[in-house]
Design a protein around this motif. Structure first.
Motif, mmCIF file in Angstrom:
data_model
loop_
_atom_site.group_PDB
_atom_site.id
_atom_site.type_symbol
_atom_site.label_atom_id
_atom_site.label_comp_id
_atom_site.label_asym_id
_atom_site.label_seq_id
_atom_site.Cartn_x
_atom_site.Cartn_y
_atom_site.Cartn_z
ATOM 1 N N ALA A 36 41.165 90.443 55.111
ATOM 2 C CA ALA A 36 40.113 90.109 56.072
ATOM 3 C C ALA A 36 40.634 89.161 57.142
ATOM 4 O O ALA A 36 40.332 89.328 58.332
ATOM 5 N N GLU A 37 41.423 88.161 56.747
ATOM 6 C CA GLU A 37 41.951 87.210 57.726
ATOM 7 C C GLU A 37 43.015 87.871 58.599
ATOM 8 O O GLU A 37 43.089 87.608 59.803
ATOM 9 N N ILE A 38 43.827 88.740 58.004
ATOM 10 C CA ILE A 38 44.831 89.452 58.794
ATOM 11 C C ILE A 38 44.143 90.349 59.819
ATOM 12 O O ILE A 38 44.543 90.406 60.990
ATOM 13 N N ALA A 39 43.097 91.039 59.383
ATOM 14 C CA ALA A 39 42.347 91.898 60.300
ATOM 15 C C ALA A 39 41.721 91.082 61.424
ATOM 16 O O ALA A 39 41.718 91.500 62.590
ATOM 17 N N ALA A 40 41.179 89.920 61.078
ATOM 18 C CA ALA A 40 40.559 89.059 62.093
ATOM 19 C C ALA A 40 41.598 88.603 63.108
ATOM 20 O O ALA A 40 41.343 88.605 64.321
ATOM 21 N N ALA A 41 42.776 88.215 62.623
ATOM 22 C CA ALA A 41 43.838 87.779 63.529
ATOM 23 C C ALA A 41 44.298 88.917 64.425
ATOM 24 O O ALA A 41 44.708 88.700 65.564
ATOM 25 N N ALA A 42 44.201 90.144 63.915
ATOM 26 C CA ALA A 42 44.605 91.319 64.693
ATOM 27 C C ALA A 42 43.511 91.794 65.640
ATOM 28 O O ALA A 42 43.712 92.749 66.392
ATOM 29 N N GLY A 43 42.344 91.142 65.586
ATOM 30 C CA GLY A 43 41.230 91.583 66.421
ATOM 31 C C GLY A 43 40.517 92.787 65.856
ATOM 32 O O GLY A 43 39.838 93.520 66.585
ATOM 33 N N ARG A 44 40.621 93.010 64.532
ATOM 34 C CA ARG A 44 40.028 94.165 63.883
ATOM 35 C C ARG A 44 39.038 93.767 62.786
ATOM 36 O O ARG A 44 38.825 94.509 61.829
ATOM 37 N N ALA A 45 38.430 92.622 62.938
ATOM 38 C CA ALA A 45 37.515 92.130 61.904
ATOM 39 C C ALA A 45 36.334 93.083 61.702
ATOM 40 O O ALA A 45 35.966 93.403 60.571
ATOM 41 N N ALA A 46 35.718 93.541 62.791
ATOM 42 C CA ALA A 46 34.566 94.432 62.678
ATOM 43 C C ALA A 46 34.973 95.755 62.040
ATOM 44 O O ALA A 46 34.249 96.304 61.202
ATOM 45 N N GLU A 47 36.132 96.266 62.418
ATOM 46 C CA GLU A 47 36.606 97.521 61.843
ATOM 47 C C GLU A 47 36.851 97.381 60.346
ATOM 48 O O GLU A 47 36.484 98.260 59.557
ATOM 49 N N TRP A 48 37.449 96.270 59.940
ATOM 50 C CA TRP A 48 37.717 96.058 58.515
ATOM 51 C C TRP A 48 36.420 95.932 57.717
ATOM 52 O O TRP A 48 36.315 96.456 56.608
ATOM 53 N N ARG A 49 35.415 95.267 58.285
ATOM 54 C CA ARG A 49 34.115 95.174 57.603
ATOM 55 C C ARG A 49 33.507 96.558 57.431
ATOM 56 O O ARG A 49 32.939 96.878 56.375
ATOM 57 N N THR A 50 33.619 97.388 58.469
ATOM 58 C CA THR A 50 33.089 98.748 58.369
ATOM 59 C C THR A 50 33.819 99.535 57.289
ATOM 60 O O THR A 50 33.198 100.246 56.493
ATOM 61 N N LEU A 51 35.136 99.413 57.255
ATOM 62 C CA LEU A 51 35.925 100.114 56.241
ATOM 63 C C LEU A 51 35.518 99.708 54.827
ATOM 64 O O LEU A 51 35.293 100.557 53.967
ATOM 65 N N THR A 52 35.434 98.420 54.584
ATOM 66 C CA THR A 52 35.120 97.963 53.235
ATOM 67 C C THR A 52 33.678 98.285 52.854
ATOM 68 O O THR A 52 33.399 98.662 51.711
ATOM 69 N N LEU A 74 36.051 106.669 59.000
ATOM 70 C CA LEU A 74 35.904 105.472 59.834
ATOM 71 C C LEU A 74 35.462 105.851 61.241
ATOM 72 O O LEU A 74 34.688 105.134 61.873
ATOM 73 N N GLY A 75 35.942 107.008 61.727
ATOM 74 C CA GLY A 75 35.615 107.429 63.085
ATOM 75 C C GLY A 75 34.219 107.986 63.261
ATOM 76 O O GLY A 75 33.805 108.261 64.393
ATOM 77 N N LEU A 76 33.481 108.159 62.167
ATOM 78 C CA LEU A 76 32.114 108.680 62.274
ATOM 79 C C LEU A 76 31.145 107.580 62.691
ATOM 80 O O LEU A 76 31.325 106.410 62.318
ATOM 81 N N ASP A 77 30.116 107.939 63.439
ATOM 82 C CA ASP A 77 29.067 106.955 63.689
ATOM 83 C C ASP A 77 28.203 106.849 62.427
ATOM 84 O O ASP A 77 28.384 107.586 61.457
ATOM 85 N N ASP A 78 27.279 105.905 62.429
ATOM 86 C CA ASP A 78 26.497 105.645 61.216
ATOM 87 C C ASP A 78 25.698 106.865 60.773
ATOM 88 O O ASP A 78 25.555 107.127 59.570
ATOM 89 N N THR A 79 25.186 107.623 61.733
ATOM 90 C CA THR A 79 24.390 108.808 61.391
ATOM 91 C C THR A 79 25.241 109.854 60.691
ATOM 92 O O THR A 79 24.865 110.391 59.638
ATOM 93 N N ASP A 80 26.408 110.148 61.257
ATOM 94 C CA ASP A 80 27.271 111.165 60.658
ATOM 95 C C ASP A 80 27.863 110.689 59.334
ATOM 96 O O ASP A 80 28.082 111.495 58.421
ATOM 97 N N PHE A 81 28.107 109.390 59.217
ATOM 98 C CA PHE A 81 28.603 108.896 57.932
ATOM 99 C C PHE A 81 27.536 109.072 56.852
ATOM 100 O O PHE A 81 27.834 109.474 55.725
#
Length: 255
Positions: free
Chosen positions: A96-112, A141-148
């Motif tokens: 989570a911290e690595i993702a945040a440092a990479a600017g991918r915090a939101a993406e990592w939250r979605t993945l988990t 991961l590439g799906l929107d919430d509806t398609d997921f």
């Protein structure tokens, strides 16, 4: 060696996140224990003597560092400059911290969050599903919430009805039609295989139609001269022609 700027933390975090993201989704324990260390290479006494203003500015930069990770400091004892504390490394702990440092915090939250939902709703504790979810993570991961949501509902229904024999448009799943399933079929099949060990959706496809021209009108006097039907229905017709001409294109049939 040149001293390292704070931007190096971002660069290394991005590289690490990109290379390890799939592994972390497959193994949450590895995600929790992941770490990244960025060596800062503080200036030597000789380098400080050559440009003391640059050395002071560099240390001040790290004193004011507000980015992710923990900055470790060490004491240097220099003959010409006395005792000085200098930053030596930045440590990022956990995915989570690595993702945040990479600017991918939101993406990592979605993945988990989505990984947890897939496992909870489709087969908690199933090793095959966990592997399938990890292998397909870039796709869902590439799906929107509806398609997921449709993906989860589709796999859940198909797993519960493995041999429905329905056409895709008959599936009682809101928003799922022939076009949607054609677009996402690979992902559905992979996740379904993780749930029940089989990629077969258990649905029925439309039959392939063959165009038929009745050249001898006495064989089927009430039928159109040219019509299309499936092989099964064609075989069931009361037809016993002495000669059958098989053509590879429709123009020949009509000619």
């Amino acid at each position: 060696m040149k001293s390292v700027a704070p931007s190096a933390v971002v660069d290394k975090a991005r590289t690490t996140y990109r290379n390890r993201r799939g592994r972390w989704i497959a193994d949450p324990d590895a995600a929790a224990s992941a770490s990244v260390t960025v060596a800062l290479h503080p200036p030597s006494e000789t380098a400080v003597a050559a440009d003391p203003d640059a050395a002071v500015a560099w240390v001040r930069t790290w004193h004011g560092y507000a980015g992710h990770g923990t900055v470790a400091w060490e004491t240097r004892r220099w003959r010409s400059f006395g005792t000085q504390d200098v930053p030596v490394r930045v440590v990022l702990s956990g995915a989570a911290e690595i993702a945040a440092a990479a600017g991918r915090a939101a993406e990592w939250r979605t993945l988990t969050d989505r990984r947890q939902r897939l496992l909870a709703e489709l087969g908690p504790g199933t090793a095959g599903l966990a592997a399938a979810v990890a292998a397909t993570h870039s796709r869902w991961l590439g799906l929107d919430d509806t398609d997921f949501g449709r993906l989860v509902a589709t796999v859940r229904w198909l797993a519960a009805n493995p041999s429905s024999g329905l056409l895709v448009r008959q599936l009682p799943i809101p928003g799922v039609d022939t076009k949607w399933l054609a677009q996402h079929r690979g992902t559905v099949e992979s996740v379904l295989e993780g749930v029940c060990g089989d990629r077969d959706l258990g649905v029925r496809a439309l039959p392939r139609l063959c165009e038929v021209a009745v050249l001898d009108r006495t064989l089927l006097p009430a039928a159109p001269r040219i019509f299309a039907t499936s092989l099964g229905e064609l075989a069931a017709l009361p037809l016993r022609p002495t000669v059958t001409v098989v053509l590879e294109n429709k123009e020949g049939v009509h000619a």
